[in-house]
Design a protein around this motif. Structure first.
Motif, short mmCIF file in Angstrom:
data_model
loop_
_atom_site.label_atom_id
_atom_site.label_comp_id
_atom_site.label_asym_id
_atom_site.label_seq_id
_atom_site.Cartn_x
_atom_site.Cartn_y
_atom_site.Cartn_z
N UNK A 80 14.79 12.07 99.09
CA UNK A 80 14.37 13.20 100.14
C UNK A 80 15.61 14.26 100.00
N UNK A 81 16.70 13.79 99.97
CA UNK A 81 17.72 14.59 99.90
C UNK A 81 18.73 14.47 98.78
N UNK A 82 18.38 14.00 97.62
CA UNK A 82 19.24 13.82 96.57
C UNK A 82 19.68 14.98 95.98
N UNK A 83 18.74 16.09 95.94
CA UNK A 83 19.32 17.42 95.36
C UNK A 83 19.59 18.39 96.14
N UNK A 129 22.06 7.28 100.68
CA UNK A 129 21.06 8.14 99.82
C UNK A 129 21.48 9.44 99.76
N UNK A 130 22.16 10.01 100.88
CA UNK A 130 22.15 11.45 101.28
C UNK A 130 23.48 11.95 100.09
N UNK A 131 24.55 11.02 100.27
CA UNK A 131 25.80 11.39 99.49
C UNK A 131 25.82 11.15 97.94
N UNK A 219 12.16 17.73 98.30
CA UNK A 219 12.31 16.16 97.86
C UNK A 219 12.19 16.06 96.26
N UNK A 220 12.93 15.24 95.72
CA UNK A 220 13.01 14.79 94.48
C UNK A 220 11.62 14.49 94.04
#
Length: 420
Positions: A80-83, A129-131, A219-220
């Motif tokens: 969801x937040x990787x990018x 996951x966020x970082x 999201x990815x």
């Protein structure tokens, strides 16, 4: 798509922040410290699971559910937040990730039962996951100009270094320090606070974030190009084998070590995790310059040898053989992951590499969580020893299949290269 302004994060951006930011080199080491600390904190509960079981009457199945929740929430946060840091910036995303990590440590420290333990693991997974995306990109962007390959090396070795330090450090504190279910987490809160200050002072390295404008969060996308799906399927078998082993050791490994050694010393459990991760780190550093498929093949051979030794140890109920097998298994784990991930990263064009990487992470975290939960449930029925034998034998079968198809892929790749 949601849109946010950078100013909503509370972290200043733009020229004034850059003027006060720390130099490029110090920023690199700050991000490296964040990576190691986040991975260290993720392995600390592994050394405490046996204690939680004893104090709260938790089954092995429930312990693996707690572990799997972490893996699932890491995946959710990553997809969801990787990018997000590509547009919002590395600094604010890392800052939020560290704040979430501190919240999770507080929940762990205050846990008196299963409820807060699950909540803490979920928040911790979201923080990691966020970082993850921000850390990986920042390490490549901030690597010293004199050593440009250092970013990739820290990205590769940082997680296993952190996991190893977390296992041994938590084991020492649990066995020899007061308040074993609290102290480790409070020390990590302090460490995260120090690194948060460093993150707020480091220079922003994301080009789009430095250029100003509005931020888009998306999201990815998970996608494997049709032309490379055959090779992807071959290489992802190794990812599944590697992270099945990792999930088992991080959830049930300490309990198995204590059982085989006939010990009640909690340091033994943490040291088992540290031994696996330390051997993995050493293998990655030694094989960093070896061709990707060759590294994967060497790693799979190491995994098979290590699994064979662990099975022998379980049959003989021999602690020394188990420790040797764990070290060999760790070396294979590190090499197999390094080689397969490097080979997978070359399958897609740069514009679609993020989509393929997301697909790799889906398989990795599912392999880390689902088999571990199944093993935990079977432990409640068949006992830890019999379940461990069956688990290791099944993973050995996957490794053998992965080795066979990877050798065929390597031969085909060489043949295509010779005729090009």
């Amino acid at each position: 798509m949601a849109e946010l302004s950078r100013t909503t994060t509370g972290v200043p951006a733009g020229p004034p922040a850059q003027a006060a930011a720390a130099p490029r080199g110090s920023g690199f080491w700050v991000v490296g410290a964040v990576l190691v600390l986040l991975m260290l904190s993720s392995s600390v509960p592994s050394a405490l699971y046996v204690l939680y079981q004893q104090r709260w009457g938790l089954s092995s199945g429930m312990i693996t559910v707690v572990f799997a929740l972490y893996a699932v929430t890491v995946l959710i946060g990553l997809l969801l937040f990787g990018s997000l840091s590509d547009t919002l910036g590395r600094r604010p995303v890392l800052g939020v990730g560290l704040v979430l990590a501190m919240v999770s440590m507080g929940l762990f420290a205050g846990a008196q039962g299963l409820g807060l333990l699950l909540a803490a693991r979920a928040v911790q997974g979201l923080a990691v996951g966020l970082a993850t995306g921000a850390m990986g990109a920042a390490l490549l962007e901030l690597a010293p100009r004199s050593r440009p390959a250092l970013g990739a090396q820290v990205n590769s070795a940082g997680p296993t270094v952190g996991i190893g330090l977390g296992g041994i450090g938590a084991g020492l504190l649990v066995q020899y320090a007061p308040a074993p279910t609290v102290l480790s987490y409070l020390l990590l809160v302090a460490a995260f606070a120090v690194t948060l200050v460093g993150v707020l002072r480091m220079r922003e390295s994301a080009p789009e974030a430095r250029s100003g404008g509005r931020m888009r969060i998306s999201a990815h996308r998970i996608h494997v190009p049709a032309a490379v799906r055959g090779r992807f399927a071959v290489l992802v078998l190794t990812i599944v084998a590697v992270w099945s082993v990792g999930g088992f050791y991080l959830s049930l490994g300490p309990h198995l070590a204590l059982s085989l050694l006939g010990s009640s010393n909690y340091l033994v459990g943490g040291a088992t995790v540290a031994l696996l991760a330390g051997a993995a780190t050493a293998a990655q550093l030694l094989l960093g310059r070896v061709e990707a498929l060759r590294t994967a093949v060497l790693g799979l051979c190491g995994l098979l040898a290590g699994l064979g030794l662990v099975l022998l140890a379980l049959g003989l109920r021999s602690a020394p053989v188990f420790l040797v097998g764990t070290a060999v298994l760790g070396g294979g784990w590190g090499a197999a992951f390094l080689g397969s991930f490097r080979a997978l990263s070359t399958l897609a064009e740069p514009a679609h590499r993020g989509e393929l990487t997301a697909a790799v992470y889906v398989f990795a975290y599912l392999a880390m969580s689902v088999p571990a939960v199944l093993a935990g449930m079977l432990t409640n029925i068949h006992g830890l020893h019999r379940t461990s034998v069956g688990f290791m034998a099944a993973v050995a079968g996957v490794c053998a299949l992965a080795l066979f198809v990877t050798l065929r892929l390597a031969a085909r790749t060489r043949a295509e290269g010779s005729t090009a």
